[in-house]
Design an enzyme around this catalytic site. Structure first.
Site, PDB file in Angstrom:
ATOM      1  CE  LYS A   1      -4.332   0.680   0.169  1.00  0.00           C
ATOM      2  NZ  LYS A   1      -5.623  -0.219  -0.194  1.00  0.00           N
TER       3      LYS A   1
HETATM    4  P1  NAD Z   1     -12.824   7.541  -2.540  1.00  0.00           P
HETATM    5  O1  NAD Z   1     -11.861   8.646  -2.442  1.00  0.00           O
HETATM    6  O2  NAD Z   1     -13.541   7.279  -3.860  1.00  0.00           O
HETATM    7  O3  NAD Z   1     -14.271   7.681  -1.527  1.00  0.00           O
HETATM    8  C1  NAD Z   1     -14.037   7.834  -0.238  1.00  0.00           C
HETATM    9  C2  NAD Z   1     -15.483   8.437   0.335  1.00  0.00           C
HETATM   10  O4  NAD Z   1     -15.272   8.536   1.704  1.00  0.00           O
HETATM   11  C3  NAD Z   1     -15.632   9.866  -0.307  1.00  0.00           C
HETATM   12  O5  NAD Z   1     -17.128  10.020  -0.499  1.00  0.00           O
HETATM   13  C4  NAD Z   1     -15.471  10.833   1.127  1.00  0.00           C
HETATM   14  O6  NAD Z   1     -16.342  12.093   0.991  1.00  0.00           O
HETATM   15  C5  NAD Z   1     -16.120   9.904   2.143  1.00  0.00           C
HETATM   16  N1  NAD Z   1     -15.413  10.246   3.181  1.00  0.00           N
HETATM   17  C6  NAD Z   1     -14.179  10.521   3.759  1.00  0.00           C
HETATM   18  N2  NAD Z   1     -14.309  10.558   4.915  1.00  0.00           N
HETATM   19  C7  NAD Z   1     -15.463  10.487   5.535  1.00  0.00           C
HETATM   20  C8  NAD Z   1     -16.092  10.558   6.739  1.00  0.00           C
HETATM   21  N3  NAD Z   1     -15.479  10.828   7.840  1.00  0.00           N
HETATM   22  N4  NAD Z   1     -17.281  10.151   6.970  1.00  0.00           N
HETATM   23  C9  NAD Z   1     -18.120   9.821   5.932  1.00  0.00           C
HETATM   24  N5  NAD Z   1     -17.596   9.997   4.479  1.00  0.00           N
HETATM   25  C10 NAD Z   1     -16.269  10.217   4.364  1.00  0.00           C
HETATM   26  O7  NAD Z   1     -12.233   6.149  -1.790  1.00  0.00           O
HETATM   27  P2  NAD Z   1     -12.835   4.666  -2.099  1.00  0.00           P
HETATM   28  O8  NAD Z   1     -11.832   4.327  -3.128  1.00  0.00           O
HETATM   29  O9  NAD Z   1     -14.376   4.594  -2.442  1.00  0.00           O
HETATM   30  O10 NAD Z   1     -12.716   3.818  -0.869  1.00  0.00           O
HETATM   31  C11 NAD Z   1     -13.312   3.895   0.230  1.00  0.00           C
HETATM   32  C12 NAD Z   1     -12.992   2.689   1.224  1.00  0.00           C
HETATM   33  O11 NAD Z   1     -12.844   1.750   0.491  1.00  0.00           O
HETATM   34  C13 NAD Z   1     -11.442   2.944   1.559  1.00  0.00           C
HETATM   35  O12 NAD Z   1     -11.273   2.597   3.029  1.00  0.00           O
HETATM   36  C14 NAD Z   1     -10.595   1.939   0.635  1.00  0.00           C
HETATM   37  O13 NAD Z   1      -9.255   1.550   1.339  1.00  0.00           O
HETATM   38  C15 NAD Z   1     -11.766   1.102   0.779  1.00  0.00           C
HETATM   39  N6  NAD Z   1     -11.453  -0.009  -0.517  1.00  0.00           N
HETATM   40  C16 NAD Z   1     -11.426   0.750  -2.087  1.00  0.00           C
HETATM   41  C17 NAD Z   1     -11.025  -0.174  -2.834  1.00  0.00           C
HETATM   42  C18 NAD Z   1     -11.413   0.274  -4.549  1.00  0.00           C
HETATM   43  O14 NAD Z   1     -11.241  -0.395  -5.387  1.00  0.00           O
HETATM   44  N7  NAD Z   1     -11.449   1.888  -4.573  1.00  0.00           N
HETATM   45  C19 NAD Z   1     -10.886  -1.503  -2.727  1.00  0.00           C
HETATM   46  C20 NAD Z   1     -11.074  -2.135  -1.823  1.00  0.00           C
HETATM   47  C21 NAD Z   1     -10.963  -1.041  -0.519  1.00  0.00           C
END
Ligand code: NAD
Length: 431
Positions: free
Chosen positions: A117
């Site tokens: 990561k």
């Molecule tokens: P992203 O940046 O696309 O979206 C993050 C979202 O979370 C945004 O809408 C943001 O406004 C919101 N957010 C941030 N802080 C917040 C809070 N305190 N309360 C409520 N909402 C809040 O990110 P993503 O890619 O969707 O990732 C989100 C989670 O999923 C992370 O933990 C990431 O590690 C995990 N994840 C993502 C992927 C992927 O393929 N993108 C894969 C596995 C896991």
């Protein structure tokens, strides 16, 4: 005879350090597996962590220094794999924990990759597009010898997206004087991105929720859902569950939480975010109200709760008030170990991150395979492969959970640690 080791446990202490919590999860499964000290020494700690300084010329001409990291947890079962996060709260321990979870996530779904990561301490909302591009390229070029299709393959995470992956890929290809799309996944389709990568994390979660619903004899069409976070994972989670007939009761992002008694149309919210960047102002839409406390979303009387934002959202303090029957962890590390215990006592079925959000890395792996072949599969083939992998992983973890009478999280770690430990023992130590 195997020497059993008792690792230092958190006990009653609650930690908000993601690495403490990741190791506690490992610890719980390691005890059941009766891992030896030697086995633990080979597979628990990250293999290496690199810190880089990133001086960037800002649009006004001055130079600003950013800090970036890449943690490679394991390359035992394949090249290290894991996203890059751009966020003001990125820290060494967070990156290490996220890399650790990637190793065990790849092992749960049995794809031949290790864990890594990366992150940069930055609020990308404060940068212009050209500053963001310079930062992304500087990060990749600073780590040019670390990344590679056979060594370490990044992907998107919080606040990074296909455009940033395209800049990473271009930076690497220009340095190597070759077209090398397999160095990064989650790219735009025009540059070797896969069909289905955008929706993969959420789709993998949907397969898990469908399996859980079948296990508990629930009809998807009767399920109510609350989703925290409305980015890549959260918005697609809401949209795909809505397509399955679920009612989306509430959604949230950094701007606040929004609720509707009649259900929210996720596409309306996606279009709103596309226009406005955030959900701020969404309460002006018909039938939508804004919650005074956004954290109250986690305690709503819904069937399925989907944390899809950041770590440590459900803890000792709010977990007793969680009313959902199922928590499907799209985010990494959203539930602390202490909260896990309370949720288990209260009969909440938690589908753990290393299983629930593994759809993202699964389709990333399929993208990497396609890049290396130079031959691209149809949407249908990707969807079928993803379903098969997620259904098999869910069934294996559920069976382990029932047989060993442990939570789904400990069961997922048992399955994953077993695979990583076996590979580590077979490889032995090179010295
Ligand atoms: P992203 O940046 O696309 O979206 C993050 C979202 O979370 C945004 O809408 C943001 O406004 C919101 N957010 C941030 N802080 C917040 C809070 N305190 N309360 C409520 N909402 C809040 O990110 P993503 O890619 O969707 O990732 C989100 C989670 O999923 C992370 O933990 C990431 O590690 C995990 N994840 C993502 C992927 C992927 O393929 N993108 C894969 C596995 C896991």
């Amino acid at each position: 005879m195997k020497k059993r080791i008792l690792l230092k446990a958190l006990g009653d202490r609650e930690s908000f350090n993601a690495l403490d919590n990741a190791f506690e999860q490992f610890n719980r499964a390691a005890k059941i597996l009766e891992l030896t000290e030697d086995q633990i020494a080979m597979i628990m700690e990250p293999r290496r962590i690199i810190e880089v300084q990133l001086p960037i010329r800002m649009d006004d001409g001055h130079v600003k220094l950013f800090k970036g990291f890449r943690a490679q947890h394991s390359m035992i079962r394949g090249p290290a794999k894991g996203g890059v996060r751009f966020h003001q709260d990125v820290s060494v321990d967070e990156v290490k924990a996220l890399a650790f979870w990637m190793t065990y996530k790849c092992a749960v779904v049995n794809i031949p990759m290790g864990g890594a990561k990366g992150g940069i301490i930055v609020d990308p909302n404060e940068l212009s597009d050209s500053e963001l591009e310079r930062l992304a390229r500087r990060y990749f070029s600073e780590l040019i010898d670390v990344f590679g299709p056979d060594t370490d393959v990044p992907a998107p995470d919080v606040n990074t997206n296909p455009q940033i992956m395209a800049w990473f890929m271009d930076t690497y290809s220009m340095h190597k004087r070759q077209y090398l799309p397999a160095v990064v996944t989650g790219k735009p389709k025009a540059l070797g991105g896969s069909q289905g990568r955008g929706t993969a994390t959420a789709m993998g979660m949907v397969h898990c929720v469908r399996n859980a619903a079948e296990h508990f004899d629930l009809d998807m069409k009767n399920l109510t859902v609350a989703v925290q976070g409305y980015g890549n994972a959260g918005s697609w989670a809401a949209k795909l569950l809505h397509d399955d007939g679920c009612t989306i009761r509430a959604i949230s992002d950094i701007s606040g939480a929004y609720i509707s008694k009649d259900g929210i149309d996720p596409q309306l919210a996606i279009d709103f975010v596309r226009r406005n960047k955030k959900l701020a102002g969404f309460e002006k839409e018909k039938g939508i109200k804004k919650l005074t406390d956004p954290m109250a979303l986690l305690e709503l009387p819904v069937d399925v709760l989907i944390p899809a934002a950041l770590e440590n959202q459900i803890s000792n303090s709010n977990s007793p008030r969680v009313q959902a029957k199922i928590i499907a962890e799209c985010a990494n590390g959203p539930v602390t170990p202490k909260a896990d215990d309370i949720l288990t006592e209260n009969g909440v079925f938690v589908i753990p991150d290393i299983l629930c959000n593994a759809g993202g890395v699964t389709v990333s792996y399929l993208e990497w395979v396609q890049n290396r072949m130079g031959y691209y599969w149809s949407k249908e083939r990707i969807a079928d492969n993803l379903k098969e992998i997620m259904d098999n992983a869910f069934a294996t973890v559920l069976q382990t959970s029932l047989e060993k009478k442990v939570t789904m999280r400990t069961a997922a770690f048992i399955v994953a640690i077993d695979r990583v430990a076996e590979a580590a023992e077979l490889r032995g130590l090179y010295s």
